[in-house]
Scaffold this motif. Sequence first.
Motif, PDB file in Angstrom:
ATOM      1  N   ALA A  25     -45.317 -70.655 -59.811  1.00 15.75           N
ATOM      2  CA  ALA A  25     -44.770 -70.525 -60.856  1.00 15.75           C
ATOM      3  C   ALA A  25     -45.198 -70.306 -62.066  1.00 15.75           C
ATOM      4  O   ALA A  25     -44.602 -69.087 -62.613  1.00 15.75           O
ATOM      5  N   GLY A  26     -46.637 -70.299 -61.984  1.00 17.80           N
ATOM      6  CA  GLY A  26     -47.234 -69.487 -63.307  1.00 17.80           C
ATOM      7  C   GLY A  26     -47.290 -67.634 -62.389  1.00 17.80           C
ATOM      8  O   GLY A  26     -47.795 -67.351 -63.816  1.00 17.80           O
ATOM      9  N   LEU A  27     -47.761 -67.862 -61.639  1.00 14.86           N
ATOM     10  CA  LEU A  27     -47.961 -66.412 -60.434  1.00 14.86           C
ATOM     11  C   LEU A  27     -46.665 -65.592 -61.174  1.00 14.86           C
ATOM     12  O   LEU A  27     -46.172 -64.760 -61.456  1.00 14.86           O
ATOM     13  N   GLY A  28     -46.018 -66.666 -60.828  1.00 13.39           N
ATOM     14  CA  GLY A  28     -44.001 -66.075 -60.489  1.00 13.39           C
ATOM     15  C   GLY A  28     -43.935 -65.780 -62.299  1.00 13.39           C
ATOM     16  O   GLY A  28     -42.671 -64.665 -62.373  1.00 13.39           O
ATOM     17  N   TRP A  29     -43.732 -66.132 -62.851  1.00 12.72           N
ATOM     18  CA  TRP A  29     -43.603 -66.155 -64.143  1.00 12.72           C
ATOM     19  C   TRP A  29     -44.111 -64.650 -64.900  1.00 12.72           C
ATOM     20  O   TRP A  29     -43.655 -63.630 -65.464  1.00 12.72           O
ATOM     21  N   TRP A  30     -46.139 -64.399 -64.200  1.00 11.11           N
ATOM     22  CA  TRP A  30     -46.311 -62.779 -64.336  1.00 11.11           C
ATOM     23  C   TRP A  30     -45.925 -61.936 -63.925  1.00 11.11           C
ATOM     24  O   TRP A  30     -45.139 -60.902 -64.311  1.00 11.11           O
ATOM     25  N   LEU A  31     -45.351 -62.133 -62.612  1.00 13.76           N
ATOM     26  CA  LEU A  31     -44.999 -61.349 -61.817  1.00 13.76           C
ATOM     27  C   LEU A  31     -42.807 -61.442 -62.035  1.00 13.76           C
ATOM     28  O   LEU A  31     -42.683 -59.771 -62.655  1.00 13.76           O
ATOM     29  N   THR A  32     -42.636 -62.247 -62.798  1.00  8.42           N
ATOM     30  CA  THR A  32     -41.375 -61.613 -63.171  1.00  8.42           C
ATOM     31  C   THR A  32     -40.772 -60.357 -64.270  1.00  8.42           C
ATOM     32  O   THR A  32     -40.450 -59.674 -64.577  1.00  8.42           O
ATOM     33  N   ASP A  33     -41.993 -60.843 -65.281  1.00 12.45           N
ATOM     34  CA  ASP A  33     -41.877 -59.499 -66.166  1.00 12.45           C
ATOM     35  C   ASP A  33     -42.821 -57.916 -65.914  1.00 12.45           C
ATOM     36  O   ASP A  33     -42.509 -57.141 -66.122  1.00 12.45           O
ATOM     37  N   ALA A  34     -44.027 -58.655 -64.870  1.00 12.92           N
ATOM     38  CA  ALA A  34     -44.008 -56.887 -64.203  1.00 12.92           C
ATOM     39  C   ALA A  34     -43.181 -55.994 -63.354  1.00 12.92           C
ATOM     40  O   ALA A  34     -42.979 -54.934 -63.595  1.00 12.92           O
ATOM     41  N   PHE A  35     -42.032 -56.690 -62.399  1.00 10.35           N
ATOM     42  CA  PHE A  35     -41.790 -56.086 -61.883  1.00 10.35           C
ATOM     43  C   PHE A  35     -40.354 -56.467 -60.880  1.00 10.35           C
ATOM     44  O   PHE A  35     -39.152 -56.523 -60.616  1.00 10.35           O
ATOM     45  N   ILE A  36     -40.271 -57.891 -61.061  1.00 13.66           N
ATOM     46  CA  ILE A  36     -39.037 -59.006 -60.243  1.00 13.66           C
ATOM     47  C   ILE A  36     -38.029 -58.862 -61.033  1.00 13.66           C
ATOM     48  O   ILE A  36     -36.652 -58.852 -60.517  1.00 13.66           O
ATOM     49  N   TRP A  37     -38.048 -58.876 -62.372  1.00 15.80           N
ATOM     50  CA  TRP A  37     -36.370 -58.394 -62.969  1.00 15.80           C
ATOM     51  C   TRP A  37     -35.953 -57.160 -62.941  1.00 15.80           C
ATOM     52  O   TRP A  37     -34.500 -57.351 -62.299  1.00 15.80           O
ATOM     53  N   GLU A  38     -36.654 -56.313 -62.903  1.00 13.87           N
ATOM     54  CA  GLU A  38     -36.406 -54.767 -62.912  1.00 13.87           C
ATOM     55  C   GLU A  38     -35.511 -55.230 -61.065  1.00 13.87           C
ATOM     56  O   GLU A  38     -34.587 -54.434 -60.535  1.00 13.87           O
TER      57      GLU A  38
END
Length: 250
Positions: A25-38
């Motif tokens: 989840a910690g890694l997922g927090w960073w990935l969300t801002d990087a490209f996941i939400w887009e």
Amino acid sequence: MSLGQHLIELRKRLFISAIAIVVGAGLGWWLTDAFIWEAIQDPVTRVAEAQGNDAAVIFPTISSAFDLRLQVAFTLGLVLSSPVWLYQIFAFLVPGLNKKERRFTLAFFASAIPLFFAGCAAGWFVLPNIVKLMMSFVPDGAESLLTAKEYYDFVLKLVVAIGIAFVVPVFIVLLNFAGVISAAAIIKSWRVAILVIVLFTAIATPSADVVSMFMLAIPMIALYFLAWFIAHLHDRRVARRNLLEFGEPV
């Protein structure tokens, strides 16, 4: 193992799984801002442009963006840590197998991981089709405002639930190897299994999108019969071994 030992073992496996999910989840927090939400919003944007309608994913409350990012991070943690918690499940079930059959645990684990990701990929693959179908009902000139949490819940249910469903046949085979269920019982319940699969895919996809429902249901049904076939081969091998050792097939 006694009941107390089983409970201690279960607590240990759950603790390791929880730690792995938190790290993921910690890694997922960073990935969300990087490209996941887009990437999650992309199907809505592309369909809206193709149909000539205005569409947007909105955050109706001041805390909804933060809450949703936590939810996305936890979901990504669940997916990214799947090799760890799937292994913990298999490791917990290993004591039910004899020494000769424990070597198959690695094969179960090795097949569960790609099946889980294949299921997630299948859900993601049909997502644009479902979004396109549902947004096609928006009248011309109207604007489609999608609540972020509801839209993400829809994506979550489709992608992760299908991923987990793809792993179920592996556990059916594992239960067969542990002597809990026989191949005859698996094939006897094939009608019920198909009904459950169809109902599951109908819930996971909109009722109007029959094509996507069958695109998900067909590989799941095929995996169920593949699980039965593997269990059938195992039961035949066990029966032959018992016949040689004890003079009786079972």
